[in-house]
Design a protein around this motif. Structure first.
Motif, short mmCIF file in Angstrom:
data_model
loop_
_atom_site.label_atom_id
_atom_site.label_comp_id
_atom_site.label_asym_id
_atom_site.label_seq_id
_atom_site.Cartn_x
_atom_site.Cartn_y
_atom_site.Cartn_z
N ILE A 50 2.59 -0.08 -1.40
CA ILE A 50 1.52 0.52 -0.61
C ILE A 50 1.85 1.98 -0.28
CG2 ILE A 50 0.30 0.41 1.59
CD1 ILE A 50 0.90 -2.68 1.47
N PHE B 58 -9.09 -0.19 0.34
CA PHE B 58 -7.72 -0.63 0.54
C PHE B 58 -7.60 -2.16 0.52
CE2 PHE B 58 -4.05 -1.78 3.04
CZ PHE B 58 -3.09 -0.91 2.59
N CYS C 289 -3.21 2.14 -2.76
CA CYS C 289 -3.16 3.40 -2.02
C CYS C 289 -4.49 3.73 -1.36
CB CYS C 289 -2.75 4.55 -2.95
SG CYS C 289 -3.98 4.96 -4.20
N THR C 290 -4.40 4.61 -0.38
CA THR C 290 -5.61 5.17 0.23
C THR C 290 -5.87 6.51 -0.43
OG1 THR C 290 -4.32 6.33 1.90
CG2 THR C 290 -5.03 4.09 2.45
N GLY D 165 -0.02 4.92 1.65
CA GLY D 165 -1.12 5.47 2.43
C GLY D 165 -0.72 6.82 2.99
#
Length: 411
Positions: free
Chosen positions: A371, A355, A324-325, A373
């Motif tokens: 993922i 990332f 994840c961001t 984000g």
RNA sequence: GCCAGGGUAGGGUAGUCUGGUUAUCCUAAGGGGCUGUGGAUCCCUCGACCCGGGUUCAAAUCUCGGCCCUGGCCCCA
């Protein structure tokens, strides 16, 4: 640097998973035969073990005194403890009792291949069934359990009555010597012992009987054995069940409390310490103040089985790595929760990695990257990347759970 | 308890015979080049002579003792 005590081992996760897998296979076989797991204390009164085996074994045990001055010992085996427990707790339970255990034992011995000071045994005790079919059940179970581990082995089945009958008029001390020599197939020593007694015909009978593969012939040589019918029945059941075993009437076992059928298993590919199973019919309860109940049991040397199985390629468990961001992190925690609730092994970055670095780490340790984000956090979807194929797609959380879960169930 | 061979970063190793620079190389791990796409590559970092005594100007290296490991003997519940 501080070292672990001599003869003990550390187990890293890979090895631990391999051990647990085999352990559960054994447990599952026992369960299907109706054997339920019991547990006894790691240490017992020293007396429990000396009553059975004599003071001589103190040198081979971990013996200590507690703060109350009690003489205690780390258990060197489990059978005695299980029988003690039976007398203490379960004397009036409906017979037969079918029990099993998986536990560690401690012996103060010189370590070598397949021999450690802390080692594990998977054992089975059938208490209170004194019949041919009971004996046969335990041996069939022994074979079933060894088969379940995948180890390559030889099972030898014998009975103490044959040699006992031949030696019935020999004095006890000599009997013991002779039984040990037969067990080791030390025919030179045996001849010497019997020449000293002036009984050459006995040597002939004994040597013939320990290599005898034919039960009928063995009865002819050994003479009139009262247990004949039971032995024939037991072997008959084993033959009918297709159990792979060889007759070995020289098996002595180490202890005097064995009274009937005895059996041992040997791994094909181990060195000096190749015995992976030992057991038989015994009477032990009366020693500890109980009734004279007959029991039959065996123990599998778990560590030796693992050594024999060797390095087996392990199927790697499916792992989902949440990548994840910063903007996606809160959503990522919720997604991780959903994956874990679905039973999937799920890991998140704890190192503050960027990332790209998260994905790099995931590639080494996981099957899928999930993922999250800014875009996914906003849309409520997830991007699922298969780290083997490199394919990725943005789908709903439910679809991602289903896809990863499906791979997981294939193993 | 006895015999043989061993012990150098987390793992695997070179160096020991013939004592002498900052202990070799591979790998793993952490960071960076790289704040939305990974395993490559480059750079940086971390990290070891099992412990103790002796010999010596100097010991990973020679020597003695111990501990531990591997295999065998004995024993094996």
């Amino acid at each position: 640097m501080l070292q672990k005590p001599r003869g003990t081992r550390d187990f890293l996760p890979d090895e631990m998973e391999a051990r647990r897998a085999v352990e559960w296979r054994l447990r599952d076989v026992a369960r299907r035969w109706g054997y339920r797991e019991v547990c006894t204390p790691e240490f017992e009164d020293l007396e429990l073990f000396t009553m059975r085996s004599g003071e001589g074994i103190i040198g081979e045990m971990y013996v200590f005194e507690d703060k109350g001055g009690r003489k205690l010992a780390l258990r060197p085996e489990i059978t005695a403890a299980v029988i003690r427990m039976y007398i203490n707790e379960a004397k009036v339970a409906p017979k037969p009792l079918r029990w099993c255990y998986f536990a560690d034992c401690f012996r103060y011995e010189r370590p070598q291949k397949g021999r450690y000071r802390q080692f594990w045994q998977f054992g089975v005790e059938l208490i209170g069934a004194d019949t041919a079919i009971a004996d046969a059940e335990v041996i069939m179970l022994a074979a079933d359990m060894l088969n379940a581990t995948g180890v390559r082995y030889e099972l030898k089945v014998g009975h103490l009555s044959f040699v006992k009958n031949l030696l019935k008029d020999v004095e006890p001390a000599l009997q013991r010597t002779i039984r040990a020599q037969l067990d080791k197939k030390d025919f030179e020593g045996l001849k010497a012992t019997l020449d000293g007694m002036n009984r050459p015909e006995l040597a002939e009978s004994l040597m013939t009987i320990v290599s005898c593969q034919d039960l009928k012939k063995a009865f002819e040589i050994a003479g009139d054995i009262p247990e004949r019918e039971r032995i024939e029945q037991t072997m008959g059941y084993l033959d009918a069940a297709g159990v792979r075993y060889s007759l070995n009437l020289g098996i002595a076992r180490g202890l005097d409390y064995y009274t009937g059928i005895v059996f041992e298993g040997f791994a094909d590919n181990l060195g000096a310490e190749n015995q992976i199973l030992g057991g038989g019919v015994y009477r032990l309860a009366h020693l500890f103040g109980g009734d004279d109940v007959a029991s039959c049991g065996f123990a599998i040397g778990f560590d030796r089985v693992m050594v024999s199985l060797g390095e087996t390629a392990r199927t790697k468990e499916t792992v989902a790595a949440i990548v994840c961001t910063d903007e996606g992190r809160t959503r990522a925690l919720a997604v991780a929760r959903a994956f874990r609730d679905a039973g999937i092994r799920t890991e998140m970055d704890l190192m503050g990695r960027g990332f790209g670095a998260q994905l790099g780490h995931a590639a080494k340790s996981a099957t899928f990257a999930v993922i999250i984000g800014q875009r996914e956090a906003a849309s409520g979807e997830v991007t699922l990347k298969n780290l083997q194929s490199g394919e990725q797609k943005t789908i709903t959380l439910e679809a991602a759970l289903a896809e990863v879960g499906a791979v997981g169930s294939r193993g």
